[in-house]
Write a protein that holds these residues in place. Sequence first.
Motif, PDB file in Angstrom:
ATOM      1  N   GLY A  62       4.244  -1.528   0.507  1.00 52.40           N
ATOM      2  CA  GLY A  62       5.850  -1.598  -0.499  1.00 52.40           C
ATOM      3  C   GLY A  62       6.133  -0.324  -0.230  1.00 52.40           C
ATOM      4  N   CYS A  63       7.901  -0.646  -0.021  1.00 47.84           N
ATOM      5  CA  CYS A  63       8.833   0.597   0.020  1.00 47.84           C
ATOM      6  C   CYS A  63       9.863   0.557  -0.761  1.00 47.84           C
ATOM      7  N   LEU A  64      10.952   0.873   0.093  1.00 50.01           N
ATOM      8  CA  LEU A  64      12.457   1.177  -1.678  1.00 50.01           C
ATOM      9  C   LEU A  64      13.202   1.130  -0.333  1.00 50.01           C
ATOM     10  N   ALA A  65      14.129   0.451  -1.345  1.00 44.86           N
ATOM     11  CA  ALA A  65      15.495  -0.129  -0.307  1.00 44.86           C
ATOM     12  C   ALA A  65      16.352   1.321  -1.068  1.00 44.86           C
ATOM     13  N   GLU A  66      16.672   1.733   0.017  1.00 45.09           N
ATOM     14  CA  GLU A  66      18.040   2.715  -0.553  1.00 45.09           C
ATOM     15  C   GLU A  66      19.343   2.497  -0.292  1.00 45.09           C
ATOM     16  N   ASP A  67      19.949   1.669  -0.121  1.00 45.69           N
ATOM     17  CA  ASP A  67      21.203   0.692  -0.400  1.00 45.69           C
ATOM     18  C   ASP A  67      20.905  -0.862  -0.185  1.00 45.69           C
ATOM     19  N   GLU A  68      22.221  -1.631  -0.404  1.00 41.05           N
ATOM     20  CA  GLU A  68      22.183  -3.175   0.123  1.00 41.05           C
ATOM     21  C   GLU A  68      22.080  -3.169   1.679  1.00 41.05           C
ATOM     22  N   ALA A  94       4.707  -8.430   7.261  1.00 44.20           N
ATOM     23  CA  ALA A  94       3.638  -8.379   5.947  1.00 44.20           C
ATOM     24  C   ALA A  94       2.720  -9.601   5.309  1.00 44.20           C
ATOM     25  N   ALA A  95       1.968  -9.367   5.632  1.00 41.02           N
ATOM     26  CA  ALA A  95       1.628 -10.874   4.637  1.00 41.02           C
ATOM     27  C   ALA A  95       1.986 -10.505   3.273  1.00 41.02           C
ATOM     28  N   SER A  96       2.338  -9.788   2.267  1.00 33.82           N
ATOM     29  CA  SER A  96       3.231  -9.053   1.393  1.00 33.82           C
ATOM     30  C   SER A  96       3.926  -8.627   1.413  1.00 33.82           C
ATOM     31  N   PHE A  97       5.391  -8.395   0.409  1.00 33.80           N
ATOM     32  CA  PHE A  97       5.996  -7.104   0.978  1.00 33.80           C
ATOM     33  C   PHE A  97       6.895  -6.545  -0.551  1.00 33.80           C
ATOM     34  N   CYS A  98       6.925  -5.910  -0.923  1.00 39.43           N
ATOM     35  CA  CYS A  98       8.310  -5.554  -2.090  1.00 39.43           C
ATOM     36  C   CYS A  98       8.615  -4.397  -2.052  1.00 39.43           C
ATOM     37  N   MET A  99       9.732  -4.451  -1.889  1.00 44.90           N
ATOM     38  CA  MET A  99      11.372  -4.066  -2.006  1.00 44.90           C
ATOM     39  C   MET A  99      12.100  -3.373  -2.688  1.00 44.90           C
ATOM     40  N   ASP A 120       4.310  -1.176 -10.784  1.00 45.39           N
ATOM     41  CA  ASP A 120       3.645  -3.129 -11.210  1.00 45.39           C
ATOM     42  C   ASP A 120       3.187  -3.934  -9.822  1.00 45.39           C
ATOM     43  N   TRP A 121       3.557  -3.761  -9.185  1.00 44.15           N
ATOM     44  CA  TRP A 121       3.611  -4.649  -7.651  1.00 44.15           C
ATOM     45  C   TRP A 121       2.142  -3.980  -7.285  1.00 44.15           C
ATOM     46  N   VAL A 122       2.065  -3.135  -6.921  1.00 43.80           N
ATOM     47  CA  VAL A 122       0.924  -2.029  -6.555  1.00 43.80           C
ATOM     48  C   VAL A 122      -0.804  -2.460  -6.950  1.00 43.80           C
ATOM     49  N   ARG A 123       0.030  -2.440  -8.265  1.00 42.34           N
ATOM     50  CA  ARG A 123      -1.049  -2.970  -9.354  1.00 42.34           C
ATOM     51  C   ARG A 123      -1.517  -4.650  -8.961  1.00 42.34           C
ATOM     52  N   LYS A 124      -0.354  -5.221  -9.320  1.00 41.15           N
ATOM     53  CA  LYS A 124      -1.248  -6.522  -9.118  1.00 41.15           C
ATOM     54  C   LYS A 124      -1.675  -6.837  -7.096  1.00 41.15           C
ATOM     55  N   ALA A 125      -1.202  -6.500  -6.516  1.00 41.31           N
ATOM     56  CA  ALA A 125      -1.871  -7.028  -5.230  1.00 41.31           C
ATOM     57  C   ALA A 125      -3.212  -6.678  -4.913  1.00 41.31           C
ATOM     58  N   LEU A 126      -2.897  -4.884  -5.740  1.00 45.69           N
ATOM     59  CA  LEU A 126      -5.191  -4.580  -6.207  1.00 45.69           C
ATOM     60  C   LEU A 126      -5.957  -5.205  -6.629  1.00 45.69           C
ATOM     61  N   GLU A 127      -5.324  -6.118  -7.567  1.00 44.16           N
ATOM     62  CA  GLU A 127      -6.298  -7.097  -8.203  1.00 44.16           C
ATOM     63  C   GLU A 127      -6.233  -8.624  -7.298  1.00 44.16           C
ATOM     64  N   PRO A 147      -3.909   4.286  -7.415  1.00 40.08           N
ATOM     65  CA  PRO A 147      -4.683   4.187  -8.671  1.00 40.08           C
ATOM     66  C   PRO A 147      -5.825   5.424  -8.297  1.00 40.08           C
ATOM     67  N   ASP A 148      -5.879   6.294 -10.078  1.00 42.33           N
ATOM     68  CA  ASP A 148      -6.610   7.836  -9.593  1.00 42.33           C
ATOM     69  C   ASP A 148      -7.782   6.373  -9.564  1.00 42.33           C
ATOM     70  N   ASP A 149      -8.595   6.072 -10.130  1.00 47.11           N
ATOM     71  CA  ASP A 149     -10.000   4.654  -9.648  1.00 47.11           C
ATOM     72  C   ASP A 149     -10.108   4.304  -8.108  1.00 47.11           C
ATOM     73  N   TRP A 150      -9.235   4.216  -7.306  1.00 44.03           N
ATOM     74  CA  TRP A 150      -9.628   4.036  -6.167  1.00 44.03           C
ATOM     75  C   TRP A 150     -10.246   4.504  -4.648  1.00 44.03           C
ATOM     76  N   ALA A 151     -11.666   3.381  -4.976  1.00 48.73           N
ATOM     77  CA  ALA A 151     -12.837   3.466  -4.129  1.00 48.73           C
ATOM     78  C   ALA A 151     -13.037   3.743  -2.537  1.00 48.73           C
ATOM     79  N   GLY A 152     -11.662   2.828  -2.247  1.00 44.71           N
ATOM     80  CA  GLY A 152     -11.397   2.110  -0.676  1.00 44.71           C
ATOM     81  C   GLY A 152     -10.906   3.100  -0.089  1.00 44.71           C
ATOM     82  N   ARG A 153     -10.490   2.967   1.831  1.00 45.31           N
ATOM     83  CA  ARG A 153     -10.430   4.063   2.209  1.00 45.31           C
ATOM     84  C   ARG A 153      -8.983   4.236   2.013  1.00 45.31           C
ATOM     85  N   LEU A 154      -8.668   5.697   2.518  1.00 46.65           N
ATOM     86  CA  LEU A 154      -7.690   6.248   1.652  1.00 46.65           C
ATOM     87  C   LEU A 154      -6.667   6.957   2.823  1.00 46.65           C
ATOM     88  N   ILE A 155      -5.661   6.588   3.405  1.00 43.21           N
ATOM     89  CA  ILE A 155      -5.231   7.495   4.992  1.00 43.21           C
ATOM     90  C   ILE A 155      -4.018   8.366   4.589  1.00 43.21           C
TER      91      ILE A 155
END
Length: 431
Positions: free
Chosen positions: A61-67, A80-85, A118-125, A144-152
């Motif tokens: 999951g990342c952001l595009a700065e321009d076209e 990537a196995a999947s991505f959102c930009m 929205d994409w992150v929420r769906k990806a975690l589900e 998410p505040d309730d994320w219980a997995g490994r976090l780096i």
Amino acid sequence: MEATTTSHRQSARPYYCEGAGVSGDILFLAHRLPFPPDRGDKIRSHHILKALAQIAPVHVGCLAEDERDFAHQHELIELAASFCMPRGSKSLLLAGCEAIVRREPVSFSAFRSPDLHDWVRKALERENIGAIYVFSGQMAQYVPDDWAGRLIVDLVDVDSAKFEAYASHGLGPRALIDAREWRMLRKIEADLAARADATLLVSEAEADLLRSRVPRGRNIRALSNGIDCNHFDPASVTAESFLASDGPHYVFTGQMDYAPNIDAVSRMTQAIMPQIRRFLPDAQFHIVGRAPNRAVQALNGQNGTSVVGEVPDTRPWLAGADVVVAPLTIARGVQNKVIEAMAMARPVIVSPDAATGIPARSNQHFVIAEDDSAFVAKLLRLAEETSAAKELGTAARQFVVDHMGWPAMLADLPKLMGVSASEKQAERDAA
């Protein structure tokens, strides 16, 4: 262009969280597209992402700065196995207004995207995510505040310290804005360091700085930047022909709408070059980098300075430079521009701030100049002692090749992600 671009393919290998015995993929969150690796933060995120993809399937999951960023989405598709930009097109004014309403740092508002949330929420589900790698603290808002997995959490630099320095050097409303930013970022950095399984900084100096500001940090450590020594090889490029004229030619590379870089080139043009040209009237200073703002553009023509702007490849400019300079007065972490110039076998003169995090020796691999007069003296000496300048460049490249390649820098990444040596060996044996 649609706001969000996604792609999916079959996950390729399992991922194991050491100790927990939980299998899963990696979610990688970055504030900018990690392609192409043509600026400091993107160079680091690019190589880390590629290394993570060798450990487990990665969802990005990342952001595009321009076209232009959308022209590189095929690289995400391949990796990537999947991505959102989604497009991150929010103006600084709008981000500032949102930050005031939400009582949060402006940098958090600037990188907020409902589509990405929205994409992150769906990806975690939807996906079997076992770990999240957050690149840049602003992206922690998507965990998410309730994320219980490994976090780096890869903070790269201590951003709160950077804004604190801006505030101390600034005047008027801008200084007040920067002071607000550093106070809020400091609290967020403390919360992240207390929550994450590991909090990463680009150098031991940055890690020590964060430890001094965050007493509750669980595991604060350095993960240093490296360099692609095959790409940054003087034997692989031809020097910029423009630099063959009378000189000497001094070069600075960097993103030229970034405040520390603006201050550095202004210092070189207005404080250092006038003294140099008293003795070397043909000396020239070239500012190479994208997005030069008005202050930088105004330097063009002053005291032998040329504002080159964006170029397709900085290597020819580095290869043709007599000396590469980095007179930064505010610098966080490891300066990629310095490592790149050293890899190109150039003599490099840096400020103490620009040398931070590079374990090289002054006067052996590069030269540290404490102030303007030292910059002048050392530049004049290298112009006179050409054989010493060449030896300095040769030693610089050898140091980088021996100690700063990306494979060596990222050797601990599997362990950080929770993959034990025995599991990696079993994976190699199975292959």
